[in-house]
Scaffold this motif. Structure first.
Motif, PDB file in Angstrom:
ATOM      1  N   GLU A 224       0.893  -1.292  -0.049  1.00 11.41           N
ATOM      2  CA  GLU A 224       0.190  -0.054  -0.014  1.00 11.41           C
ATOM      3  C   GLU A 224       0.778   1.215  -0.090  1.00 11.41           C
ATOM      4  OE1 GLU A 224      -2.608  -0.142   3.345  1.00 11.41           O
ATOM      5  OE2 GLU A 224      -4.201  -1.764   2.196  1.00 11.41           O
ATOM      6  N   ASN A 225       2.038   1.337   0.524  1.00 12.17           N
ATOM      7  CA  ASN A 225       2.911   2.421   0.855  1.00 12.17           C
ATOM      8  C   ASN A 225       3.596   2.537  -0.465  1.00 12.17           C
ATOM      9  OD1 ASN A 225       2.350   3.963   3.281  1.00 12.17           O
ATOM     10  ND2 ASN A 225       3.117   2.382   4.471  1.00 12.17           N
ATOM     11  N   ALA A 226       4.030   1.263  -0.814  1.00 12.22           N
ATOM     12  CA  ALA A 226       4.654   1.550  -2.376  1.00 12.22           C
ATOM     13  C   ALA A 226       3.788   2.001  -3.499  1.00 12.22           C
ATOM     14  CB  ALA A 226       5.096  -0.177  -2.769  1.00 12.22           C
ATOM     15  N   ILE A 227       2.560   1.513  -3.390  1.00 18.04           N
ATOM     16  CA  ILE A 227       1.681   2.350  -4.293  1.00 18.04           C
ATOM     17  C   ILE A 227       1.639   3.831  -4.181  1.00 18.04           C
ATOM     18  CG2 ILE A 227      -0.613   2.424  -5.222  1.00 18.04           C
ATOM     19  CD1 ILE A 227      -0.967  -0.511  -4.784  1.00 18.04           C
ATOM     20  N   ALA A 228       1.368   4.275  -2.933  1.00 21.35           N
ATOM     21  CA  ALA A 228       1.209   5.679  -2.542  1.00 21.35           C
ATOM     22  C   ALA A 228       2.550   6.520  -3.148  1.00 21.35           C
ATOM     23  CB  ALA A 228       1.140   5.822  -0.930  1.00 21.35           C
ATOM     24  N   SER A 229       3.571   5.949  -2.754  1.00 21.51           N
ATOM     25  CA  SER A 229       4.900   6.398  -3.193  1.00 21.51           C
ATOM     26  C   SER A 229       5.369   6.587  -4.644  1.00 21.51           C
ATOM     27  CB  SER A 229       6.219   5.963  -2.488  1.00 21.51           C
ATOM     28  OG  SER A 229       6.275   4.535  -2.731  1.00 21.51           O
ATOM     29  N   ALA A 230       4.750   5.654  -5.330  1.00 22.12           N
ATOM     30  CA  ALA A 230       4.809   5.285  -6.687  1.00 22.12           C
ATOM     31  C   ALA A 230       3.867   6.348  -7.309  1.00 22.12           C
ATOM     32  CB  ALA A 230       4.673   3.963  -7.292  1.00 22.12           C
ATOM     33  N   GLU A 231       2.652   6.694  -6.601  1.00 25.74           N
ATOM     34  CA  GLU A 231       1.779   7.511  -7.485  1.00 25.74           C
ATOM     35  C   GLU A 231       2.365   8.967  -7.357  1.00 25.74           C
ATOM     36  OE1 GLU A 231      -1.744   6.788  -5.165  1.00 25.74           O
ATOM     37  OE2 GLU A 231      -2.336   5.152  -6.748  1.00 25.74           O
ATOM     38  N   GLU A 232       3.183   9.303  -6.241  1.00 27.45           N
ATOM     39  CA  GLU A 232       3.718  10.658  -6.212  1.00 27.45           C
ATOM     40  C   GLU A 232       4.844  10.725  -7.353  1.00 27.45           C
ATOM     41  OE1 GLU A 232       3.279  13.037  -4.088  1.00 27.45           O
ATOM     42  OE2 GLU A 232       1.782  12.044  -2.829  1.00 27.45           O
ATOM     43  N   VAL A 233       5.255   9.560  -7.711  1.00 29.40           N
ATOM     44  CA  VAL A 233       6.166   9.854  -9.022  1.00 29.40           C
ATOM     45  C   VAL A 233       5.490   9.753 -10.379  1.00 29.40           C
ATOM     46  CG1 VAL A 233       7.999   8.597 -10.126  1.00 29.40           C
ATOM     47  CG2 VAL A 233       8.039   8.452  -7.747  1.00 29.40           C
ATOM     48  N   LEU A 234       4.646   9.168 -10.518  1.00 23.29           N
ATOM     49  CA  LEU A 234       3.845   9.001 -11.697  1.00 23.29           C
ATOM     50  C   LEU A 234       2.975  10.336 -12.017  1.00 23.29           C
ATOM     51  CD1 LEU A 234       4.567   6.052 -11.560  1.00 23.29           C
ATOM     52  CD2 LEU A 234       2.388   5.353 -12.404  1.00 23.29           C
ATOM     53  N   ASP A 235       2.537  11.163 -10.669  1.00 18.49           N
ATOM     54  CA  ASP A 235       2.006  12.441 -11.028  1.00 18.49           C
ATOM     55  C   ASP A 235       3.052  13.438 -11.062  1.00 18.49           C
ATOM     56  OD1 ASP A 235      -0.341  10.841 -10.524  1.00 18.49           O
ATOM     57  OD2 ASP A 235      -0.558  11.389  -8.545  1.00 18.49           O
ATOM     58  N   ASN A 236       4.218  13.329 -11.198  1.00 19.69           N
ATOM     59  CA  ASN A 236       5.045  14.249 -11.142  1.00 19.69           C
ATOM     60  C   ASN A 236       5.435  14.575 -12.659  1.00 19.69           C
ATOM     61  OD1 ASN A 236       7.576  15.829 -10.993  1.00 19.69           O
ATOM     62  ND2 ASN A 236       8.216  14.944  -9.134  1.00 19.69           N
ATOM     63  N   ASN A 237       5.288  15.695 -12.968  1.00 19.80           N
ATOM     64  CA  ASN A 237       5.343  16.135 -14.528  1.00 19.80           C
ATOM     65  C   ASN A 237       6.819  16.389 -15.030  1.00 19.80           C
ATOM     66  OD1 ASN A 237       6.216  18.773 -13.511  1.00 19.80           O
ATOM     67  ND2 ASN A 237       4.047  19.753 -13.991  1.00 19.80           N
ATOM     68  N   LEU A 238       7.590  16.071 -14.002  1.00 17.82           N
ATOM     69  CA  LEU A 238       9.161  15.918 -14.495  1.00 17.82           C
ATOM     70  C   LEU A 238       9.534  14.488 -15.324  1.00 17.82           C
ATOM     71  CD1 LEU A 238      11.162  17.144 -11.457  1.00 17.82           C
ATOM     72  CD2 LEU A 238      11.060  18.262 -13.581  1.00 17.82           C
ATOM     73  N   TYR A 239       8.447  13.453 -15.050  1.00 17.26           N
ATOM     74  CA  TYR A 239       8.918  12.406 -15.775  1.00 17.26           C
ATOM     75  C   TYR A 239       7.878  11.816 -16.346  1.00 17.26           C
ATOM     76  CZ  TYR A 239      11.257  12.854 -11.260  1.00 17.26           C
ATOM     77  OH  TYR A 239      11.812  13.201 -10.285  1.00 17.26           O
ATOM     78  N   SER A 240       8.278  11.391 -17.759  1.00 17.61           N
ATOM     79  CA  SER A 240       7.558  10.661 -18.705  1.00 17.61           C
ATOM     80  C   SER A 240       8.103   9.634 -19.393  1.00 17.61           C
ATOM     81  CB  SER A 240       6.841  11.618 -19.616  1.00 17.61           C
ATOM     82  OG  SER A 240       7.988  12.465 -20.102  1.00 17.61           O
ATOM     83  N   LEU A 241       7.610   8.623 -19.858  1.00 18.49           N
ATOM     84  CA  LEU A 241       8.283   7.417 -20.569  1.00 18.49           C
ATOM     85  C   LEU A 241       8.461   8.123 -22.018  1.00 18.49           C
ATOM     86  CD1 LEU A 241       5.781   4.663 -20.080  1.00 18.49           C
ATOM     87  CD2 LEU A 241       8.045   4.827 -19.032  1.00 18.49           C
TER      88      LEU A 241
END
Length: 455
Positions: A224-241
């Motif tokens: 659950e915490n892994a998902i929460a921290s990962a979502e912080e990354v995926l929601d960060n507009n600095l990063y994209s595939l």
């Protein structure tokens, strides 16, 4: 020129520091007591840059020895560590059993964490973000230490007095990881969101702290915490595939939009990527037959990862570009990409699957598959092809993150190391999953006890 300032620091109590416009260029000019060094805000920043310098030394070859050398994607014809790791004949004399550079990094971080607050009359955003970087780099070091050796000494204060206890016993790995999480939570709240230009990819940011937190939570099986921290990354507009057309540039050029944290190198501060992977017939590692056979048809990454023109390829050219044909054994100036978005997406997919949120797991898995030119999978198709959804995700990590230093840790983290490696080298005992403590550490510290398997 990489915009990454570098300061060289010395051992434990002495710092040999010089300010320069480029953190990757060094010219040590003098030595100072660490206690006396931290006088100005420039000193505080220089001290943090000295921690990054230690990280460069730590990972220049060990990111591969620790993360790939004992796993199934590589083979070797070399003696020394490559052969010992592949054959699972680890001993207390192998180079990768040394933790000197890790604890040098921790020592520099401890000095910065203690003395930076004293530089500033009042707590400021700048002071907090410097401390946050120091704590993130300490966390990175301890996280690797736990994954490599298990229980390790936990040291959070600088050594400054003969009255302090010099010989430290090992600390339970769970307590060490608690400190890692505390450091990373602080970093995720106090690191800068971004830096100017390329520094955003090679200095610790909030995004990098959250990405590393995702790894730590997955190691602890805290999904659950892994998902929460990962979502912080995926929601960060600095990063994209990036597109598949630019996939190689993640490694050959660095600083891509997909990159979260890279260890920066240049012609002065170099790493071992060439000798590890790219010298052809004389590199430490070449792709194993099982790895070459693991690709699905039409996978566009295959030709970008290794020399597919040879029946028995010896060259991994992922880090230097398709067709790379330079046989020079000279050190490499390429950055080492330690954390990137595809890695976090696949960890998040794995966490969702563990929580029986299979549709989301499949959706995330297919983001990486379709970029590579292979067909999206349904749950049924994933099970038919790989036995279960988790195995489909781990297979995708094997290919997508190949030779980046994740495979061995993935096998250990998911409990598959013995299953995968036993037919290859006879690995059969869970106590054998950690490295031995190096004999130098044991000789210097009478309170250290060798890991049981190696007694």
């Amino acid at each position: 020129m990489k915009n990454f300032k570098k300061i060289i620091t010395g051992l434990v109590v002495l710092f040999a520091l010089s300010c320069s416009d480029d953190i990757l260029e060094n010219d040590p000019v003098s030595s100072f007591s660490a206690q006396g060094f931290y006088q100005t805000s420039a000193d505080a920043q220089a001290g943090v840059y000295g921690i990054y310098d230690a990280v460069q030394s730590t990972f220049r070859v060990n990111f591969s020895y620790w993360g790939e050398g004992r796993a199934d994607a590589v083979n070797t014809n070399h003696s020394g560590d490559p052969l010992a790791l592949q054959q699972n004949t680890l001993s207390k004399t192998i180079t990768s059993a040394r933790w000197n550079n890790i604890y040098e990094t921790i020592s520099r971080a401890n000095y910065a964490i203690k003395y930076i607050p004293e530089v500033f009359e009042t707590e400021s955003e700048f002071s907090l973000q410097l401390i946050a970087q120091a704590r993130a780099l300490r966390a990175l070091s301890y996280f690797y230490a736990v994954r490599v050796w298990g229980d390790v000494p936990l040291i959070t204060e600088p050594y400054e007095s003969v009255e302090q206890e010099f010989f430290i016993e090992k600390t339970n790995k769970d307590e060490v990881l608690n400190q890692v999480i505390a450091d990373l939570i602080f970093a995720s709240e106090n690191c800068r969101e971004t830096f100017s230009g390329e520094d955003t990819r090679i200095l610790f940011t909030q995004g990098a702290a959250n990405a590393l937190l995702t790894h730590v939570y997955m190691w602890q099986k805290d999904y659950e915490n892994a998902i929460a921290s990962a979502e912080e990354v995926l929601d960060n507009n600095l990063y994209s595939l990036v597109s598949i057309d630019d996939w190689s540039k993640i490694f050959t050029s660095g600083y891509s939009n997909e990159s979260i944290f890279e260890i920066g190198y240049d012609e002065t501060q170099t790493n071992g990527l060439r000798t590890l992977y790219a010298v052809g017939s004389d590199s430490d590692y070449f792709p194993s037959e099982s790895f070459r056979d693991a690709f699905e048809d039409n996978d566009l990454r295959k030709n970008l990862i290794y020399d597919t023109t040879k029946e028995n390829p010896k060259k991994i050219w992922k880090f230097f570009g398709e067709g790379f044909n330079d046989e020079s054994p000279e050190p490499s100036s390429n950055n080492i990409v330690l954390l990137r978005l595809a890695d976090i997406i696949l960890l998040k997919a794995e966490a969702h699957n563990k929580l029986n949120e299979v549709d989301e797991a499949i959706r995330l898995l297919n983001l990486i598959r379709t970029r590579a030119g292979i067909e999206a999978l349904s749950e049924t198709e994933a099970i038919d092809m790989y036995g279960d959804v988790e195995s489909a995700i781990l297979h995708e990590r094997l290919i997508e993150l190949s030779f980046e230093g994740h495979r061995w840790f993935d096998l250990v983290r998911t409990g598959k190391a013995i299953e995968v490696m036993n037919p290859i080298n006879g690995l059969s005992d869970e106590a054998n999953l950690v490295w031995p403590l190096h004999e130098d550490a044991l000789n210097k510290n009478p309170k250290l006890v060798q890991n049981p398997f190696y007694n």
